[in-house]
Each structure stands twice: as C-alpha cells, then as structure tokens.
Design an enzyme around this catalytic site. Structure first.
Site, short mmCIF file in Angstrom:
data_model
loop_
_atom_site.label_atom_id
_atom_site.label_comp_id
_atom_site.label_asym_id
_atom_site.label_seq_id
_atom_site.Cartn_x
_atom_site.Cartn_y
_atom_site.Cartn_z
N LYS A 230 31.00 31.18 44.49
CA LYS A 230 31.33 32.75 44.04
C LYS A 230 30.33 33.50 44.61
O LYS A 230 29.20 33.74 44.29
CB LYS A 230 31.89 32.93 42.71
N SER B 78 38.97 36.80 38.72
CA SER B 78 38.22 37.10 40.16
C SER B 78 37.72 35.99 41.01
O SER B 78 37.38 36.68 42.05
CB SER B 78 37.09 38.13 39.36
N SER C 260 38.65 34.62 34.55
CA SER C 260 38.37 34.53 35.93
C SER C 260 38.34 33.05 36.48
O SER C 260 38.42 32.75 37.69
CB SER C 260 37.12 35.51 36.27
#
Length: 567
Positions: free
Chosen positions: A60, A134, A158
């Site tokens: 990420k 996310s 997330s």
C-alpha cells in the site's frame, strides 16, 4: 528457466493483460525486479532457506518501500524513504519480492477506494462497483492474481472491507502485533498493518513473519474452557439494512459454523454499532488532523489539485473539534467497550458480515460520505475496542463475493483463524501426482474425507518434473511462458483435513495457488525450485499418469528380447 524469475515475468504479463493501471502508484522497473528474482533463485539453489521465495508482494502506498516514493495517495506529499518499513523488510528477508506500491483512498481516509488522484480502483469482479478501501489497490492486485500477498492498513476496516468485496482474505492483527514504523499514520493510536492473500494459510504464513513481540502491558487472557468454539451472532434485526441476498448469505455462514460443531449464541450488537458511528461522527477523527492536517491546510491555500476534496473536507473539519468533546467521547467509548467485552465474555468470537453491501461507483459518487459510513457499520469499532479480526470469503450474494469477519479479544489472532477455517464447508485442493486417483498417496486424501470434484488441467503456465523421491512424485512449477496444460484433479476436503495434510507435507513440496484452465485459482501442491536439479522435465507428457505409462512401456520394451532371439 528459474521459478521466481518466471513468476515475475508472468506477473508483468498479467499486469498488461488485466489493464488496471489504477491499481498502482509506482511499479518497480521490470529489469530491476527480474535481477532481484535471479538473486533469490541463486540463494535457494545453494540451500538457503527462504520460506517466501517466489512470492510476489504489493505494498500500500502509505507504507515505505526503499527506492519508491511514499505518497499516501497524494503526489505532492510524497517523500523518498531511506529504508523499507520493518514489515516490508521482514517479508523481503523471507524471500518475497516487491512489485510496487498500490493505490489507496488518499491518506488512508475512506472505505471506498475511489478517493485518489491516481484514479478510482474498480472492483475485481465487477468494474462498475467499488473495490473498497482504503487498501484498494493491494486487495485488487491479489484478487486478480497479479501478486500472492499484499500489505494494507486498517484503522476503520481498510484491510477487511476490500478483502470482502474482492473475495480474498484480510487479516487485521491485534494492535501492536505488527510494527507500524514506516507507515504514514491515519489515526496513529488505532492503525494496524494488515495482509491480503487468496487463502487463509498464505495470509497466516505472511503474518508470522510480519509480527514481532509486543511490549504492550496487557493482563493475561482468561483460560478458555474446554468445548466447541463459541461464536456469538447478533439478532437479525440488529444487522440493519443489507444488500439484497446478503442476509441469506450471512445466515448460511452461521449455519456452516453450526454444522462444523460451533456453539452459536446470541449477543447484543448495539455497543459495537454505537461505537462504530463514533469513529467519524465523534472526536476521534481529530487524530487524522494530527497526522497530516498541517500539510492539508497548506495544500489548500496553495491550490493543490491533487488533494481529494472529500478527504480534505474530513481532515480539515477535524481541526476544529474541541478538546472537551474528545474527553467526553473517550468516556463514552469506555462504557461501550465494557459492554462489548461483556457480550464477548462467554464467546471466542463474534461473526459479522464484513460489510452491509457492495455499492457501485455511481452510488458512491452520489453520496460519498453516506456510502462510506454505511460500509464501516461492522468494522469501525474493532480498533476502538482493541480487538483482533480476520475477514474471509463466505460464498456469493447475487453473483458477487460475500465475506464475513470474525472479531475477538486482543491477541486471539490464532484462535480467530482456526474458527475462520471452518467457515467453508470444504476446501478445494489441486493435485497432479502421487495423490491422483489410483496413485500411492491417494489413500491419504480418502482418509481425510476428501472427494473428487473433477478432472481438468492447469492453465498452460506450468512445467512438470519427475523428482527423485520415494514414492515417485512430480514437481509442478509455475513458469508462465513456455508452460503447458497439466492434467489435474480437484478434490474437496474438510478444512481441518487440509491442515492435517499440510502438517505432514515433506519438502520439497509446498502449498501454493494453482491456476486452472478456466482461470480460477485453487490451493495445490507446488515444488520448491531447489528440488529441480537433476529432475527430468516431463512436461511433454502433460500428465503424471501418462509419464508413468511411458516409463512402464520403456521398461517392458527393455525386458523384451528382440525378434528372433531367445533368453
């Protein structure tokens, strides 16, 4: 051709094939990754133990990867990290190879996966729907078969919402179990680094390298009384509004646990959902301003067009929350946590839908805040209450992936994974060699309650080798280009049966994800590259059984005297 190198080449080919540029923020140059793959193969070939050798990793974009900018989804925020975040370094030390950094809801603020100047990440199964955030790019990279593992973060869900919406596993460990150094914070006191994988064993293996001893001063967990797993579920009316078919899919998951012997009991979900609403509606969102508020304020003044307006609005509104409100919300949260833990006191875990539905991109665009709030109904409270969680696939609802999560007290991560393994009525296993019907090790499968589903072939991206083992076994190796379809049997067996089988699996065999002819992936037996030295390449036979027949014919012909001769 070496296994790790060919897997890297196959991954870049897959990136081109899926044509999802919004997954990535920065991809490492292919030549650089291939050079690293060659080094990994060389280290394995001389006997070095690298348990994650050949596993491809996406990270990420708010987690530091040396050599790539850390942007947190905002180009103007980006900086060049001096080193990998510890969690990345640990996976690389075990042999994993990073392909690149992935897209996310900017500053990890959101559960939708659309709040990014790099583009909205579309769902893996339906591009008209969101991927969830996310950690959107990380989840979709795993779901589309580009990488084996991916790192995300989870503050409000997330690392679980995108897992559920894309049909993969997301492990959200106990807070503090995995270091968050080298991670751009969202809410530093709540943030967790999470891992995505297509199967639970793969995710657990990765987490075992990510975790480290914690200095948290927690009282010892109460001893668990003997008996079946005790799983709490809410009354149907407490789940609130769900998408069509989702209540039925959830009830089917509860029924599977019940059939697997779990003790199902009812709990009051109210303290969980009330706390979930507080995460964004209360004062706790102020911590997001602490993390990046000064940068956002300055960027707004300078007219920075890379700021997502929804994210900027959330963060700037948090600036003006009065301190007394934070104290009041902290007191209220303590009351709710006490109630929640009391509800969990006589249970090992609570089973919940991971999300209440799967919105389209258009629905989120029409109501960005409302859609996001709805998605976090079941996940927002987990870190506020200091709980552990695992999100796993649990079938489909209206043709889309449906997922559930198990939530339990801090440091019960292993327990949650054991319960989660029961959620599937059975596990599929692809076999190509000694476990095939009629072969010497097939009785192992039968003794575990396995049943044959079908005979098919792999995708044409594997090569088959005859290993020097007793009994004889083949080694299946993913090569991408230059492979062939290999005869494969797909078996169904109980989840606990797969665990028992793996506990006796000798080297050089290993469990991995096998791509079948129809494009689906099934857990199956692969081979460590180091075992291929002096092993005969038998790919041309396209079947272990065909190769054995060929060998028998060779031996028979060798024992048969030429015509006109006598023994």
């Amino acid at each position: 051709m070496s296994s790790t190198l060919t897997r890297v080449r196959a991954a870049y080919a897959r990136i081109d094939a899926v044509d999802r540029p919004e997954i990535w923020i920065d991809l490492r140059p292919r030549a650089e990754v291939e050079a690293e793959a060659r080094v990994i193969d060389e280290r394995v070939s001389v006997g070095e133990r690298l348990p994650l050798a050949g596993r491809l990793l996406a990270v990420k974009g708010n987690i530091d990867v040396a050599g790539l900018p850390t942007t947190a989804g905002c180009p103007s925020y980006g900086y060049e990290p001096e080193a990998d975040a510890p969690v990345v370094a640990r996976l690389r030390a075990a042999g994993a190879i990073v392909l690149g950094t992935t897209n996310l809801d900017q500053f990890a603020t959101g559960l939708v996966g659309t709040r990014s100047p790099y583009g909205a990440v579309r769902g893996a199964y339906d591009p008209a729907r969101i991927s969830g955030g996310s950690s959107s790019g990380s989840a979709v990279a795993v779901a589309l078969g580009i990488v084996d593992l991916a790192l995300g973060t989870d503050t409000a869900g997330s690392g679980r919402i995108p897992a559920a919406l894309n049909g993969i596993v997301g492990l959200k460990p106990t807070r503090g179990l995995v270091p968050t150094a080298g991670v751009v914070p969202a809410c530093a006191s709540l943030d967790c680094v999470t891992v995505f994988a297509r199967t639970l064993p793969e995710a657990e293996q990765a987490l075992s390298f990510m975790a480290s001893p914690t200095s948290r001063d927690l009282p010892p967990l109460p001893q668990r009384a003997p008996g079946p797993w005790r799983v709490a579920v809410p009354a149907r009316e407490q789940l609130g509004e769900l998408d069509e078919g989702w209540a039925e899919a959830y009830e089917a998951a509860v029924a599977r646990l019940d059939a697997a012997g779990a003790d199902i009991r009812v709990l009051d979900l109210a303290p969980f959902t009330e706390a979930a609403a507080m995460l964004y509606e209360g004062a706790f969102v102020a911590e997001r301003y602490t993390a990046v508020g000064n940068f956002v304020d300055k960027a707004i003044v300078e007219g920075d067009e890379s700021l997502d307006p929804t994210v900027a609005g959330i963060i700037t509104r948090a600036r003006d929350i009065p301190a007394h409100r934070l104290f009041a919300d902290t007191d209220r949260l303590a009351v709710l946590r006490t109630r929640a833990l009391a509800e969990l006191a006589d249970s090992d875990a609570v089973l919940l839908p991971t999300a209440p539905g799967h919105p389209t991109l258009a629905e989120v665009a029409a109501d960005p805040l409302g859609s996001n709030a709805r998605l976090g109904r079941f996940t927002n409270s987990t870190n506020l209450f200091d709980l552990a969680a695992v999100a796993v696939p649990a079938g489909e609802a209206n043709g889309l992936p449906f997922g559930v999560m198990l939530v339990g007290p801090a440091f019960t991560d292993d327990r949650l994974a054991r319960i989660a393994a029961l959620l599937r009525p059975d596990t599929r296993l692809a076999v190509v060699g000694a476990h095939l019907t009629g072969q010497p090790l097939n009785p192992q499968l039968l003794s575990l309650g396995a049943r044959l589903d079908r005979t098919t072939t792999t995708a044409p991206v594997y090569r088959l080798h005859a290993l020097r083992t007793d009994p004889p076994k083949p080694g299946l190796v993913h090569v991408g280009e230059g492979g062939a379809p290999i005869e494969t049997e797909v078996w169904h067996l109980p989840p606990e049966g797969l665990g028992r089988l793996l506990s006796t699996l000798p080297r050089p065999m290993t469990l991995g994800s096998v791509q079948l002819a129809d494009g689906t992936h099934v857990p199956g037996f692969l081979c460590e590259p180091s075992a291929l030295e002096n092993a005969e390449d038998i790919t041309k036979h396209k079947s272990w059984r065909s190769y054995l027949t060929h060998r028998q014919n060779q031996l028979r012909d060798a024992d048969t005297p030429p015509p006109g001769t006598t023994n």
